[in-house]
Write a protein that holds these residues in place. Structure first.
Motif, mmCIF file in Angstrom:
data_model
loop_
_atom_site.group_PDB
_atom_site.id
_atom_site.type_symbol
_atom_site.label_atom_id
_atom_site.label_comp_id
_atom_site.label_asym_id
_atom_site.label_seq_id
_atom_site.Cartn_x
_atom_site.Cartn_y
_atom_site.Cartn_z
ATOM 1 N N ALA A 234 0.838 -1.892 -1.420
ATOM 2 C CA ALA A 234 2.054 -1.109 -1.678
ATOM 3 C C ALA A 234 3.310 -1.801 -1.155
ATOM 4 O O ALA A 234 4.420 -1.455 -1.554
ATOM 5 C CB ALA A 234 1.926 0.271 -1.031
ATOM 6 N N ILE A 235 3.142 -2.777 -0.296
ATOM 7 C CA ILE A 235 4.303 -3.436 0.298
ATOM 8 C C ILE A 235 5.026 -4.287 -0.741
ATOM 9 O O ILE A 235 4.413 -5.045 -1.492
ATOM 10 C CB ILE A 235 3.885 -4.317 1.490
ATOM 11 C CG1 ILE A 235 3.377 -3.448 2.637
ATOM 12 C CG2 ILE A 235 5.054 -5.176 1.968
ATOM 13 C CD1 ILE A 235 2.904 -4.237 3.844
ATOM 14 N N VAL A 266 2.928 -6.655 8.005
ATOM 15 C CA VAL A 266 2.043 -5.886 7.126
ATOM 16 C C VAL A 266 1.257 -4.851 7.932
ATOM 17 O O VAL A 266 1.137 -3.679 7.537
ATOM 18 C CB VAL A 266 1.076 -6.833 6.383
ATOM 19 C CG1 VAL A 266 0.009 -6.040 5.632
ATOM 20 C CG2 VAL A 266 1.853 -7.734 5.423
ATOM 21 N N LYS A 267 0.734 -5.262 9.060
ATOM 22 C CA LYS A 267 -0.140 -4.394 9.864
ATOM 23 C C LYS A 267 0.599 -3.182 10.425
ATOM 24 O O LYS A 267 0.060 -2.069 10.464
ATOM 25 C CB LYS A 267 -0.737 -5.195 11.011
ATOM 26 C CG LYS A 267 -1.736 -4.420 11.865
ATOM 27 C CD LYS A 267 -2.109 -5.198 13.117
ATOM 28 C CE LYS A 267 -2.721 -6.541 12.788
ATOM 29 N NZ LYS A 267 -3.106 -7.301 14.003
ATOM 30 N N SER A 274 7.237 5.553 2.087
ATOM 31 C CA SER A 274 7.094 5.579 0.624
ATOM 32 C C SER A 274 7.467 4.255 -0.020
ATOM 33 O O SER A 274 7.044 3.962 -1.140
ATOM 34 C CB SER A 274 7.966 6.701 0.040
ATOM 35 O OG SER A 274 9.331 6.493 0.384
ATOM 36 N N ASN A 275 8.268 3.469 0.678
ATOM 37 C CA ASN A 275 8.715 2.198 0.105
ATOM 38 C C ASN A 275 8.612 1.088 1.157
ATOM 39 O O ASN A 275 9.637 0.564 1.624
ATOM 40 C CB ASN A 275 10.154 2.334 -0.397
ATOM 41 C CG ASN A 275 10.625 1.089 -1.122
ATOM 42 O OD1 ASN A 275 9.824 0.366 -1.715
ATOM 43 N ND2 ASN A 275 11.932 0.820 -1.060
ATOM 44 N N ASP A 295 11.030 -6.187 8.493
ATOM 45 C CA ASP A 295 10.220 -5.125 7.893
ATOM 46 C C ASP A 295 10.829 -3.771 8.224
ATOM 47 O O ASP A 295 11.698 -3.652 9.091
ATOM 48 C CB ASP A 295 8.770 -5.197 8.392
ATOM 49 C CG ASP A 295 8.652 -4.922 9.879
ATOM 50 O OD1 ASP A 295 8.924 -3.780 10.309
ATOM 51 O OD2 ASP A 295 8.285 -5.845 10.637
ATOM 52 N N ASN A 296 10.375 -2.738 7.506
ATOM 53 C CA ASN A 296 10.803 -1.363 7.796
ATOM 54 C C ASN A 296 9.631 -0.563 8.362
ATOM 55 O O ASN A 296 9.404 0.587 8.009
ATOM 56 C CB ASN A 296 11.389 -0.689 6.552
ATOM 57 C CG ASN A 296 10.382 -0.607 5.405
ATOM 58 O OD1 ASN A 296 9.359 -1.290 5.418
ATOM 59 N ND2 ASN A 296 10.671 0.227 4.406
ATOM 60 N N GLY A 297 8.884 -1.224 9.250
ATOM 61 C CA GLY A 297 7.698 -0.603 9.826
ATOM 62 C C GLY A 297 7.995 0.267 11.033
ATOM 63 O O GLY A 297 9.097 0.798 11.188
ATOM 64 N N ILE A 298 7.009 0.394 11.911
ATOM 65 C CA ILE A 298 7.101 1.343 13.018
ATOM 66 C C ILE A 298 8.060 0.880 14.110
ATOM 67 O O ILE A 298 8.511 1.677 14.931
ATOM 68 C CB ILE A 298 5.714 1.612 13.637
ATOM 69 C CG1 ILE A 298 5.107 0.312 14.175
ATOM 70 C CG2 ILE A 298 4.805 2.268 12.634
ATOM 71 C CD1 ILE A 298 3.766 0.508 14.850
#
Length: 365
Positions: A234-235, A266-267, A274-275, A295-298
């Motif tokens: 999805a990424i 990625v992890k 959602s995006n 990234d727009n991760g945590i």
């Protein structure tokens, strides 16, 4: 016992000074004398001495010049310079050029010179012990690294065999597993294998020589993305490569750096995002390449940012603990090639790493 006595070489063009020194110290030390720098060099080829005492003012060469000439071949003996002059420039030259331990005025005082010799020998012993310890530590470290590397390779073989068996059971449906135990086993094996591969990366980074070759970041980054995209299809990966000039660098270490950082991007995505996105930008200049991985991760808690490059540091702000070695390897690999890394992160919104790597294109033909 004679073999345990301090061995001293005294160099002076005045014979009565040599005789006086021998008469004064022959009972305390093992004395060798030379009336010229040339004679001293011949003597040093056959005798290992602990301390060399040289007169500064000699007809052919000065004591400082003599010490300078032998410093590469004979770095261990402690040097003492005798002189009747106290010019500050002479002292500075003696320390900087001749690497002397002490500067003694002529005519020398027996007790002062004896104390200087005693202190010089303590310095000799301390340096010798330090050198032995360094050699011992280097040997131990080398053996440990080789053991870790060998063990890591040996461990991967049975792990891959277990994974192969798991895949076979799925192909022929020979195992009923309503509780998902096989999936749990596979997950644990993959985590262990990932950790083993990090150890191998660490070993190779610490042992392999740096090699420079042409790098095309577009193809290199596409290879990295292809390796990690299946982990989260999805990424959306966005690439912006600006490489108007050739770039030369260490392909292995740059790949290690990119793989670890992209793997983390990625992890550590948010499960409810959602995006999900990972932006990769590269700007190549004549003297360096700058790489941004965003990234727009945590994200990372601000109090953890100063620790993320330490070995085995694991952030507690997520349910996906890593090996704690990936970012440490990144930092070590960058250190090997003269690069730098900085990080900005906001918890809950994402992380950006900025890497700069010197362009070695001008240094290689």
């Amino acid at each position: 016992m004679k073999e345990n006595r301090i061995r001293i070489l005294y160099i002076d063009d005045e014979i009565h000074n040599l005789n006086a020194f021998r008469a004064t110290f022959r009972r305390s030390y093992e004395i060798y004398t030379a009336s010229s720098a040339q004679d001293a060099k011949l003597l040093l080829k056959s005798i290992d001495v602990h301390i060399i005492i040289a007169d500064q003012k000699m007809p052919v060469t000065t004591g400082v010049d003599f010490f300078y000439e032998i410093r590469e071949q004979l770095p261990d003996p402690i040097r003492i310079l005798l002189t009747g002059y106290t010019d500050v420039e002479d002292i500075i030259e003696a320390i900087n050029k001749g690497h002397i331990f002490s500067y003694v005025k002529k005519p020398w005082d027996e007790h002062e010179l004896a104390n200087t010799i005693s202190n010089a020998y303590e310095m000799y012993q301390a340096r010798k012990q330090l050198k032995e310890k360094i050699t011992e530590l280097e040997k131990t470290n080398d053996e440990l690294n080789r053991f870790i590397y060998s063990t890591s390779h040996d461990l991967r073989s049975p792990l891959m065999s277990v994974l192969g068996i798991i895949n076979l059971t799925r192909l022929d449906n020979s195992v009923t597993d309503p509780n998902g135990y096989v999936d749990m086993i596979e997950s644990c094996i993959l985590k262990l294998d990932g950790f083993i591969q990090k150890i191998i990366e660490y070993y190779r980074n610490s042992r392999l020589d740096v090699e420079h070759e042409k790098i095309y970041f577009d193809s290199l980054l596409h290879e990295c993305i292809a390796a990690f995209k299946p982990q989260n299809t999805a990424i959306e990966f966005q690439l912006n490569i600006d490489q108007p000039v050739d770039f030369k660098g260490d392909t292995f270490r740059i790949s290690v750096i990119l793989n670890n950082l992209i793997s983390n991007a990625v992890k550590y995505q948010k499960p409810d995002e959602s995006n999900p996105k990972v932006n990769l930008s590269v700007k190549v200049e004549p003297h360096k390449a700058t790489i941004w991985i965003e990234d727009n991760g945590i994200g990372i808690l601000s109090e953890h940012l100063s620790n993320i490059f330490k070995m085995f540091f694991r952030s507690k702000n997520n349910n996906k603990p890593g090996s704690g070695i990936g970012l440490y390897i990144v930092k070590e690999a960058l250190s090997k090639i003269g690069g730098t890394i900085s990080v900005e992160s906001k918890y809950g919104e994402g992380t950006q790493f900025e890497i700069t790597i010197p362009n070695r294109n001008d240094f290689d033909s």
